[in-house]
Design a protein around this motif. Structure first.
Motif, mmCIF file in Angstrom:
data_model
loop_
_atom_site.group_PDB
_atom_site.id
_atom_site.type_symbol
_atom_site.label_atom_id
_atom_site.label_comp_id
_atom_site.label_asym_id
_atom_site.label_seq_id
_atom_site.Cartn_x
_atom_site.Cartn_y
_atom_site.Cartn_z
ATOM 1 N N GLU A 267 0.851 -1.196 0.000
ATOM 2 C CA GLU A 267 0.000 0.000 0.000
ATOM 3 C C GLU A 267 0.884 1.242 0.000
ATOM 4 O O GLU A 267 1.647 1.468 0.946
ATOM 5 C CB GLU A 267 -0.907 0.010 1.233
ATOM 6 C CG GLU A 267 -2.024 -1.018 1.189
ATOM 7 C CD GLU A 267 -3.141 -0.604 0.244
ATOM 8 O OE1 GLU A 267 -3.187 0.595 -0.147
ATOM 9 O OE2 GLU A 267 -3.967 -1.464 -0.102
ATOM 10 N N ALA B 130 -11.445 2.017 5.166
ATOM 11 C CA ALA B 130 -11.367 1.225 3.940
ATOM 12 C C ALA B 130 -9.965 0.636 3.758
ATOM 13 O O ALA B 130 -9.807 -0.520 3.353
ATOM 14 C CB ALA B 130 -11.730 2.101 2.738
ATOM 15 N N LEU B 131 -8.935 1.432 4.065
ATOM 16 C CA LEU B 131 -7.554 0.955 3.971
ATOM 17 C C LEU B 131 -7.317 -0.217 4.928
ATOM 18 O O LEU B 131 -6.750 -1.247 4.546
ATOM 19 C CB LEU B 131 -6.590 2.096 4.293
ATOM 20 C CG LEU B 131 -5.103 1.723 4.432
ATOM 21 C CD1 LEU B 131 -4.544 1.238 3.105
ATOM 22 C CD2 LEU B 131 -4.301 2.915 4.952
ATOM 23 N N ARG C 5 -9.111 -3.348 3.716
ATOM 24 C CA ARG C 5 -8.435 -3.924 2.549
ATOM 25 C C ARG C 5 -7.164 -4.686 2.969
ATOM 26 O O ARG C 5 -6.910 -5.804 2.509
ATOM 27 C CB ARG C 5 -8.083 -2.804 1.577
ATOM 28 C CG ARG C 5 -7.506 -3.268 0.253
ATOM 29 C CD ARG C 5 -7.525 -2.157 -0.774
ATOM 30 N NE ARG C 5 -6.728 -1.012 -0.417
ATOM 31 C CZ ARG C 5 -7.213 0.193 -0.087
ATOM 32 N NH1 ARG C 5 -8.524 0.404 -0.072
ATOM 33 N NH2 ARG C 5 -6.403 1.206 0.219
ATOM 34 N N GLU D 260 -7.971 -7.990 4.934
ATOM 35 C CA GLU D 260 -8.366 -9.069 4.029
ATOM 36 C C GLU D 260 -7.136 -9.666 3.331
ATOM 37 O O GLU D 260 -7.016 -10.889 3.214
ATOM 38 C CB GLU D 260 -9.353 -8.539 2.994
ATOM 39 C CG GLU D 260 -9.865 -9.608 2.042
ATOM 40 C CD GLU D 260 -10.870 -9.067 1.046
ATOM 41 O OE1 GLU D 260 -11.304 -9.849 0.174
ATOM 42 O OE2 GLU D 260 -11.223 -7.870 1.128
ATOM 43 N N ARG D 261 -6.228 -8.799 2.890
ATOM 44 C CA ARG D 261 -5.029 -9.270 2.201
ATOM 45 C C ARG D 261 -4.147 -10.095 3.144
ATOM 46 O O ARG D 261 -3.619 -11.148 2.769
ATOM 47 C CB ARG D 261 -4.240 -8.073 1.665
ATOM 48 C CG ARG D 261 -3.032 -8.465 0.817
ATOM 49 C CD ARG D 261 -2.266 -7.227 0.369
ATOM 50 N NE ARG D 261 -3.114 -6.315 -0.365
ATOM 51 C CZ ARG D 261 -2.894 -4.995 -0.476
ATOM 52 N NH1 ARG D 261 -1.863 -4.448 0.134
ATOM 53 N NH2 ARG D 261 -3.717 -4.235 -1.168
#
Length: 467
Positions: free
Chosen positions: A380, A420-421, A424, A427-428
């Motif tokens: 990211e 949101a970050l 994300r 989940e990764r």
């Protein structure tokens, strides 16, 4: 005493070894290995005892496979016990006591104590040479301006070797690691303007880049003479490597080394850490100086190209405190020499993925490697740094928390953007580790700044269970 080394020695040696066939290189390795075994049998009580216990003599080793199958491993615990019983160097010193002209020690980061290495003049020359070679391969040439961001001095090979390597390279080096703040280093770069080469740990390069962004400095524009950056010590995601090359406007290179190896053991060729837009680069093993095996840590069998295993290290040229089949606990993926495309006959290890077996965390029955989380998080572009902790929550369950800090240009995402970050990334990370982790964004000042090796993880489970 070894003859003084010069820059020309790197060029001549590499030119000769690059032209060898794989069979010729292995024949050279075996000849040097047998000479080392003879030397240890005759004059090193520590290794003589190990070989006798294994019922093997130097003449029994007729091939590299014989060496792997018949010669026992050495471990950190073996070395610590030896030097405690026979202080300060142990019986494995290998040279007369009055021939020791430098003392190196390991960093002790494993928590098991520091190994002591007595080095002769011959070994000191080899150490300098093992730092010169990787930088020459990365493009360093005499007269170029170098910013050495790795702390110098101290007792580790990594603190002493770089100044010697840059000296014999004929480079104009600024040894400012540990002596200057990051902003002071940037001021120095701005003052001199023409910087060609930077040597730093992976995490310190990350810190330096972050500081340049805060000051609005784009190095690809401000330092157009940059030729290469050479990093060490930690892994990284490919997204980070590609972004770093764009930001600095030059190739990124990597080396792998240790005090046991007396300097660099492997390094990237001119291709660097990014072979193309998809593949990681190769750190070629400097196989004529250190013999490296990649073995399954459970079976001891050699792994096939593309597989991961433990690095087992043997010095071929070091005479003071040499290591023979030393189990490093470092985890690497083997790459066959044909895979790189540069034509060199030296096998290698995959760039950016070296890890420590000792660093693995067992979380809810899953093997979690910090490097796996690093790769997920730093993919990211908005993330500047993170730290993680494993703990026992109020309900007695194992929990994992990651605190993230954002880069200055992304600090205004707002609550919705930060959520949101975090979602994300969670989940990764779950996809790669099978562990659900709690993530939250905190101010950058709440997290540490790593000046060399990063220690991002703490395991607080023992304290939690005790309460």
């Amino acid at each position: 005493m070894a003859a003084p080394l010069a820059f020309r020695d790197a060029s001549a040696t590499l030119a000769r070894l690059e032209r060898m066939s794989r069979a010729e290189l292995e024949a050279l390795q075996l000849a040097k290995l047998r000479a080392q075994l003879d030397r240890l049998w005759q004059g090193n009580p520590f290794y003589r005892a190990k070989l006798e216990a294994a019922k093997v003599r130097p003449e029994d080793v007729r091939s590299l496979d014989d060496f792997r199958r018949r010669v026992p491993l050495s471990t950190k615990a073996d070395f610590l016990a030896d030097q405690e019983a026979h202080p300060p160097f142990g019986r494995r010193l290998g040279v007369a006591r009055d021939a020791v002209t430098l003392v190196n020690m390991t960093g002790g980061t494993s928590g098991q104590g520091q190994e002591v290495y007595g080095r002769s003049d011959h070994d000191i020359a080899i150490q300098g040479y093992l730092h010169l070679l990787p930088w020459f391969m990365a493009g360093l040439r005499p007269g170029q301006m170098v910013l050495n961001c790795v702390p110098t001095g101290g007792l580790t090979t990594g603190g002493w070797g770089p100044p010697e390597g840059f000296r014999i390279a004929g480079a104009t080096a600024f040894h400012c690691g540990g002596a200057m703040s990051t902003d002071a280093k940037i001021d120095l770069m701005l003052r001199f303007g023409e910087i060609h080469f930077i040597y730093a740990s992976t995490n310190y390069l990350h810190t330096l880049s972050e500081a340049l962004r805060r000051r609005g400095i784009v190095p690809a524009e401000r330092f157009p003479s940059m030729r290469a950056i050479h990093i060490v010590a930690e892994g990284y995601p490919m997204e980070w490597a590609r972004a770093t090359e764009r930001f600095w406007g030059c190739k990124l290179h990597e080396g792998y080394g240790s005090t046991q190896g007396a300097g660099f053991i492997a390094t990237t060729c001119e291709a660097g850490v990014v072979r193309d837009d998809r593949e990681r680069g190769v750190m070629h093993l400097l196989e004529w100086i250190n013999h490296v095996e990649i073995v399954d840590p459970e079976s001891g069998e050699a792994v096939a190209p593309g597989e991961e295993g433990e690095i087992v290290l043997t010095n071929l040229d070091i005479v003071g405190s040499p290591v023979l089949r030393f189990a490093t606990r470092d985890r690497a993926r083997l790459v066959a020499c044909e895979e790189c495309g540069c034509g060199r006959p030296w096998h290698g290890i995959e760039a950016g993925t070296i890890g420590r077996y000792d660093d693995m965390l067992k979380i809810r029955g899953n093997n979690v490697w910090p490097l796996t989380v690093d790769t997920a998080v730093f993919a990211e572009a908005a993330v500047a740094e993170y730290v993680g902790r494993v703990f026992v929550d109020d309900g007695g369950r194992t929990a994992v928390e990651l605190r993230l800090a954002l880069k200055e240009g992304h600090a205004d995402l707002g609550a919705q953007g930060e959520a949101a970050l975090c979602a994300r990334l969670a989940e990764r990370i779950k996809e790669r580790t099978n562990v659900q982790m709690q993530l939250r964004v905190v101010p950058r000042a709440d997290l540490p700044v790593f000046t060399y090796k990063a220690r991002r993880w703490t395991d607080e489970r023992k304290a939690g269970l005790a309460t």
